[in-house]
Design an enzyme around this catalytic site. Structure first.
Site, short mmCIF file in Angstrom:
data_model
loop_
_atom_site.label_atom_id
_atom_site.label_comp_id
_atom_site.label_asym_id
_atom_site.label_seq_id
_atom_site.Cartn_x
_atom_site.Cartn_y
_atom_site.Cartn_z
N PRO A 25 -1.02 -0.02 1.29
CA PRO A 25 -0.92 -0.96 0.22
C PRO A 25 0.43 -1.08 0.04
O PRO A 25 1.14 -0.49 -0.59
CB PRO A 25 -1.94 0.08 -0.87
CG PRO A 25 -1.65 1.22 -0.57
CD PRO A 25 -1.48 1.45 1.33
N THR A 27 2.57 -3.13 -3.56
CA THR A 27 2.80 -4.06 -4.96
C THR A 27 3.76 -5.47 -4.35
O THR A 27 5.12 -5.11 -3.62
CB THR A 27 2.79 -3.27 -5.74
OG1 THR A 27 2.21 -2.43 -6.21
CG2 THR A 27 3.90 -4.99 -6.66
N GLN A 102 -7.09 -2.03 -3.06
CA GLN A 102 -6.39 -1.03 -3.29
C GLN A 102 -6.99 -1.34 -4.88
O GLN A 102 -5.95 -1.81 -5.49
CB GLN A 102 -5.50 -0.61 -3.10
CG GLN A 102 -4.79 1.12 -3.62
CD GLN A 102 -3.91 1.38 -3.60
OE1 GLN A 102 -2.69 0.22 -3.57
NE2 GLN A 102 -3.24 2.83 -2.88
N HIS A 169 -6.31 4.50 -5.96
CA HIS A 169 -5.07 4.12 -6.34
C HIS A 169 -5.23 5.48 -6.76
O HIS A 169 -5.29 5.93 -8.31
CB HIS A 169 -4.40 3.67 -6.44
CG HIS A 169 -2.69 3.78 -6.32
ND1 HIS A 169 -2.20 4.86 -6.17
CD2 HIS A 169 -2.22 3.17 -6.29
CE1 HIS A 169 -0.89 4.46 -6.02
NE2 HIS A 169 -1.11 3.50 -5.51
N GLY A 170 -5.17 6.85 -6.12
CA GLY A 170 -4.80 7.63 -6.60
C GLY A 170 -3.43 9.16 -6.93
O GLY A 170 -3.15 10.01 -7.28
N ALA A 171 -2.93 8.70 -6.49
CA ALA A 171 -1.26 8.90 -5.72
C ALA A 171 -0.55 8.52 -6.77
O ALA A 171 -0.39 7.86 -7.90
CB ALA A 171 -0.92 8.40 -4.55
N HIS A 172 0.67 8.65 -6.61
CA HIS A 172 2.51 8.15 -6.96
C HIS A 172 2.26 8.04 -8.38
O HIS A 172 3.06 7.10 -9.42
CB HIS A 172 2.19 6.45 -6.62
CG HIS A 172 2.30 6.97 -5.45
ND1 HIS A 172 2.27 5.62 -4.19
CD2 HIS A 172 2.25 7.71 -3.63
CE1 HIS A 172 2.32 6.09 -2.85
NE2 HIS A 172 2.56 6.82 -2.94
N TYR A 174 0.08 6.90 -11.27
CA TYR A 174 -0.50 6.04 -11.60
C TYR A 174 -1.56 6.66 -12.23
O TYR A 174 -2.21 8.34 -12.38
CB TYR A 174 -0.94 5.17 -11.06
CG TYR A 174 0.54 4.45 -10.27
CD1 TYR A 174 1.27 3.59 -11.62
CD2 TYR A 174 1.09 4.38 -9.47
CE1 TYR A 174 2.09 2.70 -11.41
CE2 TYR A 174 2.01 4.02 -8.27
CZ TYR A 174 2.63 2.96 -9.93
OH TYR A 174 3.99 2.52 -9.71
N ARG A 223 -6.61 7.07 -2.11
CA ARG A 223 -5.12 7.10 -1.98
C ARG A 223 -4.87 8.47 -2.94
O ARG A 223 -5.20 8.74 -3.89
CB ARG A 223 -4.23 5.88 -1.95
CG ARG A 223 -2.91 6.88 -0.97
CD ARG A 223 -2.73 5.46 -0.99
NE ARG A 223 -1.25 5.29 -0.19
CZ ARG A 223 -0.06 5.17 0.11
NH1 ARG A 223 0.40 4.14 -0.64
NH2 ARG A 223 0.49 4.71 1.28
C1 LIG Z 1 7.17 -3.05 -1.55
C2 LIG Z 1 6.32 -1.76 -1.43
C3 LIG Z 1 5.11 -1.60 -2.65
C4 LIG Z 1 4.72 -0.72 -2.65
N1 LIG Z 1 3.57 -0.46 -3.58
C5 LIG Z 1 2.36 0.02 -3.49
C6 LIG Z 1 1.41 0.21 -3.84
O1 LIG Z 1 1.18 -0.72 -4.77
N2 LIG Z 1 0.60 0.80 -3.80
C7 LIG Z 1 0.51 1.98 -3.24
O2 LIG Z 1 -0.12 3.46 -2.85
N3 LIG Z 1 1.53 2.50 -2.65
C8 LIG Z 1 2.37 1.26 -2.16
N4 LIG Z 1 3.34 1.85 -1.50
C9 LIG Z 1 4.08 2.90 -0.76
C10 LIG Z 1 3.33 2.57 0.99
O3 LIG Z 1 2.15 2.30 0.23
C11 LIG Z 1 3.62 2.95 1.58
O4 LIG Z 1 2.98 4.52 1.27
C12 LIG Z 1 5.31 3.50 1.62
O5 LIG Z 1 5.95 2.63 2.22
C13 LIG Z 1 5.69 4.09 3.05
O6 LIG Z 1 5.58 3.99 3.44
P1 LIG Z 1 6.54 3.04 4.94
O7 LIG Z 1 7.47 4.01 5.15
O8 LIG Z 1 6.07 2.92 6.28
O9 LIG Z 1 7.03 1.83 4.41
C14 LIG Z 1 4.67 0.41 -1.77
C15 LIG Z 1 6.08 0.59 -0.83
C16 LIG Z 1 6.01 -0.88 -0.79
C17 LIG Z 1 7.74 -0.51 0.62
#
Ligand SMILES: Cc1cc2nc3c(=O)[nH]c(=O)nc-3n(C[C@H](O)[C@H](O)[C@H](O)COP(=O)(O)O)c2cc1C
Length: 368
Positions: A25, A27, A102, A169-172, A174, A223
């Site tokens: 996912p 954003t 998500q 979305h239960g991570a990061h 939020y 997540r």
């Molecule tokens: C531009 C961008 C936006 C993201 N937005 C979200 C999001 O909306 N929700 C989420 O759970 N993670 C978000 N992430 C994290 C990604 O889902 C992913 O976990 C992270 O990029 C690691 O994967 P990668 O190393 O393959 O990029 C975002 C990452 C990027 C690069």
């Protein structure tokens, strides 16, 4: 590199995937007035045509006034926004892909840099922001019941629109994670407590309501991340036993797949084992898991968001863990922003043609 193992089909309830690769996912902040645009439908369709097995949408917010802290995040409520998502899922299916939205409530957030504010005050477990500072409002029991119902309503909409699954979305850091996290959850009622297991109650209620709305056969992904914004070494669960106590009630409530967010998938979760977060989550919960974090790329994603470039990296270590059965699915983020055909190139072993990630990929949706 023989990546054939990743190209086995995966079936679980409503999910029928042609391979084990998942678009993470991400954003993108391209929605207009909360409505996802036709350009986004083309963006997701392009990734489906590039053969990624499952697409998880960018975070899309539920029906609460302050569920988003920026104006260009897509809504997952209201007829015009849901019509936009109908267009997206139809486009993805037309290209032979599968997709889940998500579903997101950001919780108690910092103000957006643009100065934009949502129509109602930011809300969270204890009126504390993600730095632990007083802000916004503390949720009442009635607010919590309304949020749980809003997650359920969004889940039902996902099923009715024809999505193949959904992710919570239960991570990061939020909202759902703000309940898990002792820095942001200081409640002394049934939604708080000293142990991580006690602070899991809000998420359990959300999952139960979502399951009630979508029925038994619709796949629910949750997540989770141990790491927190600005505290990447943080561990909610500090031992396998704590991890088990965290995940067991969530699995019992209806989670089918845990999506275990790490910045680097190869980092071990606990001492004395090389298992990563997804590896441990599968081991202690018995559920399917998704791993993620710098698969196929050299740098990690938060540096990527700050503008750092990353180069293609071998999948050998990922395949070693996958072939050992550590996890079931593998999510990739930035590689699919840089190249919609990343999955096909992996299947066809066209490693010379793999692209690195540069911040230029963030400026547009459809890749020319
Ligand atoms: C531009 C961008 C936006 C993201 N937005 C979200 C999001 O909306 N929700 C989420 O759970 N993670 C978000 N992430 C994290 C990604 O889902 C992913 O976990 C992270 O990029 C690691 O994967 P990668 O190393 O393959 O990029 C975002 C990452 C990027 C690069």
């Amino acid at each position: 590199m023989d990546a054939a193992a990743l190209f086995q089909p995966f079936h679980l309830k409503s999910l029928h995937l042609k391979n084990c690769l998942v678009m993470a996912p991400m954003t993108r902040s391209f929605a207009t007035g909360g409505i996802i645009t036709p350009e986004s439908a083309r963006y997701y369709q392009q990734r489906a045509a590039g053969e990624v097995g499952l697409i998880l949408s960018e975070g899309t917010v539920i029906d609460r006034g302050s569920s988003a802290n920026e104006p260009d995040i897509p809504h997952f409520h209201g007829a015009p926004a849901l019509a936009g998502w109908q267009h997206v899922i139809d486009a993805v299916h037309e290209a032979g892909g599968a997709m889940g939205p998500q579903l997101w409530h950001m919780g108690l957030m910092e103000d957006h840099s643009s100065g934009w504010l949502p129509p109602t005050p930011f809300e969270g477990p204890s009126g504390l922001d993600r730095a632990g500072h007083p802000k916004g409002v503390q949720l009442t029991d009635a607010d919590i019941a309304d949020i749980v119902a809003a997650f359920g309503k969004a889940a039902l909409a996902a099923k009715q629109l024809g999505f193949d699954c959904l992710e919570l979305h239960g991570a990061h850091g939020y909202l759902i994670d703000q309940f898990f996290w002792d820095l942001t959850n200081k409640r002394t009622d049934k939604y708080g407590g000293q142990s991580l297991a006690a602070r899991t109650r809000f998420a359990v209620e959300v999952v139960q309501e979502v399951r009630r709305q979508v029925g038994e056969d619709f796949a629910i992904i949750l997540r989770l991340s141990q790491w927190k914004p600005d505290d990447y070494a943080y561990q909610l669960a500090k031992s396998p036993a704590e991890l088990e106590a965290w995940l067991a009630p969530l699995a019992a409530a209806g989670v089918d797949i845990f999506h275990c967010s790490q910045r680097r998938f190869w980092e071990p979760q606990f001492a004395d084992s090389d298992l990563n977060f997804a590896g441990w989550a599968k081991k202690v919960s018995g559920k399917s898991t998704i791993t993620v974090g710098s698969v196929g790329l050299t740098g990690e994603f938060l540096s990527g968001l700050r503008g750092e470039s990353a180069e293609p990296r071998s999948l050998d270590e990922l395949l070693r863990r996958f072939n050992r059965g550590d996890f079931d699915l593998v999510a990739v983020g930035r590689p699919l922003l840089a190249d919609p055909n990343w999955a096909r190139k992996i299947r066809e072993n066209r490693t010379q043609e793999l692209k690195g990630f540069t911040k230029e990929s963030l400026t547009h949706l459809v890749t020319k």
